[in-house]
Design an enzyme around this catalytic site. Structure first.
Site, PDB file in Angstrom:
ATOM      1  N   GLY A  84      -1.612   8.600  11.587  1.00 53.16           N
ATOM      2  CA  GLY A  84      -1.471   9.868  12.303  1.00 53.16           C
ATOM      3  C   GLY A  84      -0.595   9.804  13.534  1.00 53.16           C
ATOM      4  O   GLY A  84      -0.828  10.522  14.510  1.00 53.16           O
TER       5      GLY A  84
ATOM      6  N   CYS B  96       6.619  14.944   8.936  1.00 50.34           N
ATOM      7  CA  CYS B  96       5.661  15.461   9.911  1.00 50.34           C
ATOM      8  C   CYS B  96       5.437  16.944   9.628  1.00 50.34           C
ATOM      9  O   CYS B  96       6.361  17.643   9.202  1.00 50.34           O
ATOM     10  CB  CYS B  96       6.191  15.289  11.336  1.00 50.34           C
ATOM     11  SG  CYS B  96       6.433  13.582  11.851  1.00 50.34           S
TER      12      CYS B  96
ATOM     13  N   GLY C 226       3.891  -0.807   0.013  1.00 47.48           N
ATOM     14  CA  GLY C 226       3.676  -2.089  -0.628  1.00 47.48           C
ATOM     15  C   GLY C 226       4.463  -2.223  -1.923  1.00 47.48           C
ATOM     16  O   GLY C 226       5.186  -1.297  -2.335  1.00 47.48           O
TER      17      GLY C 226
ATOM     18  N   GLY D 245      10.603   0.404   1.241  1.00 49.16           N
ATOM     19  CA  GLY D 245       9.563   0.755   0.287  1.00 49.16           C
ATOM     20  C   GLY D 245       9.252  -0.398  -0.634  1.00 49.16           C
ATOM     21  O   GLY D 245       9.926  -0.598  -1.643  1.00 49.16           O
TER      22      GLY D 245
END
Length: 377
Positions: free
Chosen positions: A150, A209, A296, A322
């Site tokens: 967040g 966002c 991951g 990524g």
């Protein structure tokens, strides 16, 4: 700590002894023999002040002796040029710790010499301080992790006052400032202040966002909203703008084209994929936020495909990210069109992944027959 040593010794026993036994390792320990890869071996080597590549103790001891810490191992070829360029900014190599996984560099500076890095992207920073989402906000997955932090951060003013001077002490290369916001003007406000930070070489604009003026829809999900943010930042800065693109869209190239038309100098992609885990005992989502961003190795093929697509659609420099966790992954990203690569989740699992990958890149380039890594793009 005792439990960790016991676990490590058990793992060594399992590797060096016949299945179901442990006497061989125990006997060798009683005889005082060295067991490769064990804590005892490291302890003995530390007492002899040998170099232990990739360990915090090695860095600390060698810094105290005033030695220069070389970025590569002794056997790595020296004829490979690892330097790359991002919109006029030269990096000594393409390896960049990703935003949100490296903080502002303080913790990692205790482990290895940060000057080996091409750059690093600091933690996402907003105009005002944020506490972030409630916990739990991290969950493991097979092949990755979910996070719903967040955008917890102290705010741009505190970063400039407290973190920027420290960054200048621990790292002497270009820094990428990751910037978030909830209105176009918030993005512009932060970037206007960062315009005066000399070491901040690139602005990485996180458009994943929520737009508070559009019902919470992410800026990165709508080409018009993404372009509006890009244009607002472009008006207040002369620094290169790299827009960090979200993969949670139907056509990422449409967003990329809109940002390019609005003044973007390059792109960083991909951000995390939206995901969820459910606790079978409680039958509730594991994350307090319900959903989080998946990162991951599991997302590497998705990221690779999107880097390829954006490179074909918009010929601007790309920072690929990524799921990157090896030197071979870096080479794949660059062959897909990335000029440099960010590494995130892999660094949380193993903080020494950065120096290791930089070292291994030399050998990968040698195998690929290239003397300048930028030629892969």
């Amino acid at each position: 700590m005792g439990d960790m040593k016991t676990a490590a010794n058990c793992a060594v026993d399992a590797l060096l002894s016949p299945p179901g036994t442990g006497g061989d390792v125990a006997a060798r320990r009683q005889r005082g023999e060295t067991l490769p890869g064990t804590g005892g071996d490291v302890a003995v080597r530390r007492q002899r002040e040998e170099n232990l590549p990739g360990t915090g103790g090695d860095v600390a001891v060698r810094r105290q002796r005033g030695e220069k810490l070389p970025p590569f191992g002794p056997d790595a070829p020296k004829s490979i040029d690892l330097s790359v360029t991002l919109a006029g900014v030269t990096l000594k190599n393409p390896v960049i710790p990703a935003s949100g996984t490296f903080g502002y560099g303080r913790e990692y500076a205790e482990l290895f010499d940060l000057d080996i890095l091409g750059a690093f992207s600091w933690k996402g920073t907003t105009a005002q301080a944020r506490n972030g989402n409630p916990q739990p906000r991290i969950a493991e997955t097979p092949g990755g992790m979910l996070n719903a932090i967040g955008l917890q951060n102290p705010g741009v003013d505190a970063v400039i006052r407290d973190e920027v001077p420290n960054i200048a002490r621990i790292f002497h290369g270009p820094v990428i400032a990751n910037v978030g916001g909830f209105t176009p003007m918030e993005y512009a406000e932060s970037c206007r202040k960062l315009e005066e930070v000399e070491q901040c070489a690139i602005l990485e604009i996180n458009i994943s966002c929520p737009n508070v003026h559009a019902g919470g829809l992410n800026f990165g999900s709508d080409p018009n909203a993404a372009a509006e943010v890009t244009a607002a930042v472009r008006r207040v800065t002369r620094k290169p703008i790299f827009v960090k693109l979200s993969p949670n869209v139907s056509d990422i190239t449409e967003i990329a084209r809109a940002c390019a038309d609005a003044g973007a100098d390059g792109f960083c992609l991909i951000n995390t994929l939206l995901g969820m885990r459910i606790d079978l005992k409680t039958r509730r989502p594991v994350l307090a936020n319900r959903t989080g961003g998946l990162s991951g190795p599991a997302i590497f093929p998705v990221a690779l495909r999107m880097v390829w697509d954006v490179y074909e659609a918009v010929r601007l420099p790309i920072i690929g990210c990524g799921g990157v966790s090896s030197a071979e992954d870096v080479a794949e990203m660059m062959l897909a069109g990335a000029a440099a690569v960010e590494i995130g989740a892999a660094g949380l699992r193993d903080p020494y992944v950065y120096p290791r990958i930089i070292n291994e890149l030399l050998n990968v380039c040698g195998r690929l027959g290239v003397t300048k890594i930028a030629d892969l793009t």
